[in-house]
Scaffold this active site. Sequence first.
Site, PDB file in Angstrom:
ATOM      1  N   GLN A 111       0.803  -1.368   0.020  1.00 49.58           N
ATOM      2  CA  GLN A 111      -0.158  -0.209   0.031  1.00 49.58           C
ATOM      3  C   GLN A 111       0.994   1.603  -0.191  1.00 49.58           C
ATOM      4  O   GLN A 111       1.235   1.262   1.194  1.00 49.58           O
ATOM      5  CB  GLN A 111      -1.149  -0.192   1.320  1.00 49.58           C
ATOM      6  CG  GLN A 111      -1.730   1.239   1.349  1.00 49.58           C
ATOM      7  CD  GLN A 111      -2.371   1.547   2.441  1.00 49.58           C
ATOM      8  OE1 GLN A 111      -2.205   1.614   3.704  1.00 49.58           O
ATOM      9  NE2 GLN A 111      -3.942   0.884   2.974  1.00 49.58           N
ATOM     10  N   TYR A 184      -6.185  10.436   3.739  1.00 53.52           N
ATOM     11  CA  TYR A 184      -4.726  10.559   3.598  1.00 53.52           C
ATOM     12  C   TYR A 184      -4.670  11.826   1.843  1.00 53.52           C
ATOM     13  O   TYR A 184      -5.784  12.149   2.021  1.00 53.52           O
ATOM     14  CB  TYR A 184      -4.512   9.341   3.545  1.00 53.52           C
ATOM     15  CG  TYR A 184      -4.055   8.969   4.228  1.00 53.52           C
ATOM     16  CD1 TYR A 184      -3.251   9.319   5.587  1.00 53.52           C
ATOM     17  CD2 TYR A 184      -4.632   7.652   4.764  1.00 53.52           C
ATOM     18  CE1 TYR A 184      -3.648   8.515   6.870  1.00 53.52           C
ATOM     19  CE2 TYR A 184      -4.722   7.322   5.642  1.00 53.52           C
ATOM     20  CZ  TYR A 184      -4.125   7.182   6.691  1.00 53.52           C
ATOM     21  OH  TYR A 184      -3.541   7.124   8.094  1.00 53.52           O
ATOM     22  N   ALA A 359      -9.338  -7.703   8.192  1.00 50.67           N
ATOM     23  CA  ALA A 359      -8.242  -7.813   8.641  1.00 50.67           C
ATOM     24  C   ALA A 359      -8.063  -8.319  10.132  1.00 50.67           C
ATOM     25  O   ALA A 359      -7.576  -9.172  10.194  1.00 50.67           O
ATOM     26  CB  ALA A 359      -7.544  -6.217   8.352  1.00 50.67           C
ATOM     27  N   ARG A 360      -9.397  -8.339  11.223  1.00 52.70           N
ATOM     28  CA  ARG A 360      -9.359  -7.809  12.534  1.00 52.70           C
ATOM     29  C   ARG A 360      -9.636  -9.897  12.766  1.00 52.70           C
ATOM     30  O   ARG A 360      -8.828 -10.442  13.617  1.00 52.70           O
ATOM     31  CB  ARG A 360     -10.357  -7.727  12.933  1.00 52.70           C
ATOM     32  CG  ARG A 360      -9.906  -5.610  13.333  1.00 52.70           C
ATOM     33  CD  ARG A 360     -10.846  -5.161  13.962  1.00 52.70           C
ATOM     34  NE  ARG A 360     -12.377  -4.672  12.705  1.00 52.70           N
ATOM     35  CZ  ARG A 360     -12.815  -3.810  12.878  1.00 52.70           C
ATOM     36  NH1 ARG A 360     -13.351  -3.619  14.338  1.00 52.70           N
ATOM     37  NH2 ARG A 360     -13.997  -3.612  12.066  1.00 52.70           N
TER      38      ARG A 360
END
Length: 403
Positions: A111, A184, A359-360
């Site tokens: 990323q 971002y 993810a988690r």
Amino acid sequence: MSKKTSINNTIERAFTNKRLGTSSLKLNNCFIKSATYEGMYDNDGVPNQKLITHHVELAKNGVGLTTVSYGAVSKEGKTFANQMHINAESLKALKKLTEKVHDQGGKVSMQLTHCGYFSKNKKVKKLLAPSNLFNAYGFFSGLGFAKAMSQNDLEKVKEDFVRSALSLKSIGFDALEIHMGHGYLLSQFLSPLTNKRTDKYGGSINNRLRFPLELVQNVIDAVGPEFPVLIKLNLDDGLKGGFSIEDCAHVSKQLEAIGCAALVLSGGFTSKSPFYLMRGEVPLKGMIDNASSWAEKITMMVFGPLIIKKYPFHPNFFLEKALMIRQAVKMDLVYLGGVDSREGIAQILNSGFNFIAMARPLIHDPEFLKKIKDGSIDKSLCNRCNECIVEMDRKGIKCTLSQ
């Protein structure tokens, strides 16, 4: 056909080879480890052995494509001092990581990001942003204000993304994910909340998209059509007056037109609505403990419960909005958001999505997909306490339930 049989058939289909976009890259299955800041770095953000082991373990246990998180394209693009950026030192360690992941039969992506004004890195001399902005996140680090980027600044950032992309391709990365979400830099250009420019890079959605689109086009031209470039893109910012689902549909069509391999659909603005993406509990005590100064700690204690909004978790929580993008484009879409069960996986794939990012559940149990495949579990035991987020700023991300 019974519901159970239908789910089993879909799970079987999930674990077959998948081509990413129109590239020649084939993944072992449809599952992607979502980019999640690992915090596994030595001084100045050089990846350490823990980072290598983390991603190798994911590949070993059946993740089709594992994504190394938050690789800044320059020193100026780092949110904090110990974040990785793409340079000679980090590339040495990352080359070992790619080799080890490949040894396990997996694929690996990086990323790429730039923080824009969202930084508390004291080594940054000038914060970059679409417009003149106040930076509450970095205020106590002496980085309270950012100035609008000049044309030279814009060109420099484009060059940094291209240079980083080519460097990563040269050391064996299989794909790249350009971060265009979560508040971002590229997301700051897309959002009307942070882009107040009056030149060709501000105003309408076409103008707000102009700089990110030019940058992505430059990267695709540099790495070539056979090297997949994915884009992480907000469905919306989760904020009134921010980047909207209608904006997302428009941007998705433009990204499809220039040959992006896939979109990773997400949401939220880290500096303003961080738990819009993650849902579940807000680990405020740990966040206060990790604050970098007493002033920041006190501010978090007093105002944290008021300004950090909690969003309840429910399975596949972005599905309704993601379906609107599925209707807007034909390109590969990666669904992200609350997938944690066999039934949830089946629902996403049967809704027309090509890949699933998570993810988690994988942080809680790196063997999650292996167990889903063999049917030994139906659902992740992750309880969405989000304490793993706190661990990012300690010795590296981990699940506090399973350790």
